[in-house]
Design a protein around this motif. Structure first.
Motif, PDB file in Angstrom:
ATOM      1  N   GLU A   1       0.810  -1.225   0.000  1.00  0.00           N
ATOM      2  CA  GLU A   1       0.000   0.000   0.000  1.00  0.00           C
ATOM      3  C   GLU A   1       0.843   1.275   0.000  1.00  0.00           C
ATOM      4  O   GLU A   1       0.445   2.288   0.559  1.00  0.00           O
ATOM      5  N   SER A   2       2.014   1.211  -0.632  1.00  0.00           N
ATOM      6  CA  SER A   2       2.890   2.384  -0.648  1.00  0.00           C
ATOM      7  C   SER A   2       2.986   3.042  -2.021  1.00  0.00           C
ATOM      8  O   SER A   2       3.659   4.059  -2.160  1.00  0.00           O
ATOM      9  N   GLU A   3       2.307   2.453  -3.040  1.00  0.00           N
ATOM     10  CA  GLU A   3       2.362   3.033  -4.384  1.00  0.00           C
ATOM     11  C   GLU A   3       1.018   2.836  -5.101  1.00  0.00           C
ATOM     12  O   GLU A   3       0.286   1.870  -4.843  1.00  0.00           O
ATOM     13  N   LEU A   4       0.709   3.762  -6.001  1.00  0.00           N
ATOM     14  CA  LEU A   4      -0.349   3.604  -7.009  1.00  0.00           C
ATOM     15  C   LEU A   4      -1.687   3.183  -6.403  1.00  0.00           C
ATOM     16  O   LEU A   4      -2.198   2.090  -6.629  1.00  0.00           O
ATOM     17  N   ILE A   5      -2.279   4.073  -5.660  1.00  0.00           N
ATOM     18  CA  ILE A   5      -3.580   3.821  -5.037  1.00  0.00           C
ATOM     19  C   ILE A   5      -4.671   4.059  -6.090  1.00  0.00           C
ATOM     20  O   ILE A   5      -4.852   5.183  -6.554  1.00  0.00           O
TER      21      ILE A   5
END
Length: 324
Positions: A66-70
């Motif tokens: 959950e640290s990129e490209l939401i």
């Protein structure tokens, strides 16, 4: 209903939910793909000017999931609580299949007002599916006291990027049953540049469930397809669903209304009209990857039904000149 289009600029993957409190709640992908925001209004046109409230931010880069490209958050109200389903990755790099590395997640809010504060939203974690592969675009719906989960996912054994699956849920973050595939990209209109079935949306009308989805690359080829099933059938049985062999909503090239898709459904303020919500571009000359072009805009329009009770979406409506 005042018909302003685009309703909201630079908001892709739009989802509008009308709650029992009389408010419309709006969620969508933001161009930076770094957070989840909500906005609400008593009117649909008011969403265009409503102040967004950030309810969740991506984890710090390099910290894992959950640290990129939401992508593509959807707000739902289930069993007295608010839920937002979304896709997120731990990196912007591709996996061994040449795909992004998204998985599906959900956050929960038990406050009456989901806009009140970020602190009211709690991470429920990843929605686990049997395949540990690229997955996104989850939506949920309830029927006869059952909660269903519908999403898009890559199966390395099947041609194309993503197929669409359905399963019953034990609770809003856990699957109860084995997933079943409902559709895979197979027709020419689903396989332009990329073979894709994604962005499922559910419409329950006239004794049937209609499941719309989007196919092909996210440029001017993007378009909507549809499946349908009788409401009394076993919705977990792929045999209950029939796939329409042609797209049901496509680009209007003459008016530069290109790549309509990733839709959702809502109703008018008086509850008498069904409305199609989708995103669109107004130019085809995209520099670089279309994913990173921010100009997918939220659109909304009324649609009708034919004599058999099937939705007729027509063509994308032309942009309204908001400068007048």
């Amino acid at each position: 209903m005042e018909n302003y289009n685009p309703l909201i600029i630079q908001r892709a993957d739009p989802y509008i939910y009308k709650h029992t409190d009389g408010y419309y709640y709006f969620s969508a992908s933001v161009p930076a793909y770094n957070l989840i925001e909500l906005r609400r209004s008593k009117t649909i046109s008011g969403l265009a000017h409503a102040m967004p409230r950030t309810i969740w931010r991506k984890h710090a880069t390099g910290t894992g999931e959950e640290s990129e490209l939401i992508w593509a958050p959807e707000i739902h109200f289930v069993n007295g609580k608010w839920y937002v389903y979304y896709a997120a990755a731990h990196t912007t790099e591709f996996d061994a299949n040449g795909m992004f590395q998204h998985r599906m997640y959900v956050i929960e809010c038990d406050a009456t007002d989901p806009m009140e504060t970020e602190d009211n939203w709690v991470e429920k974690g990843r929605v686990q599916t049997p395949l540990d592969t690229f997955a996104l675009d989850a939506t949920v719906f309830e029927h006869q006291e059952h909660l269903y989960y519908v999403w898009a996912q890559k199966d390395p054994e099947i041609f194309g990027n993503t197929n669409i699956y359905i399963a019953e849920m034990e609770n809003p973050w856990t699957l109860k049953t084995t997933p079943f595939m409902l559709t895979k990209p197979e027709y020419e209109w689903e396989t332009q540049i990329f073979a894709v079935n994604e962005g499922p949306a559910i419409l329950h009308r006239n004794g049937k469930f209609f499941l719309t989805f989007s196919g092909s690359a996210t440029d001017e080829n993007y378009c909507m397809g549809m499946l349908y099933a009788d409401e009394d059938s076993d919705l977990l049985d792929p045999a209950s669903w029939t796939k329409v062999d042609h797209p049901v909503f496509t680009s209007d090239v003459e008016h530069d209304l290109l790549g309509p898709g990733h839709n959702s459904f809502t109703v008018s303020e008086d509850g008498q009209k069904d409305l199609l919500v989708y995103h669109i571009r107004n130019y085809a000359d995209i520099k670089g990857d279309p994913l990173y072009d921010p100009n997918r805009h939220t659109m909304i329009q009324e649609f009708s039904y034919d004599t058999d009770g099937f939705p007729v979406f027509g063509s994308p409506v032309q942009f309204t000149d908001l400068s007048n």
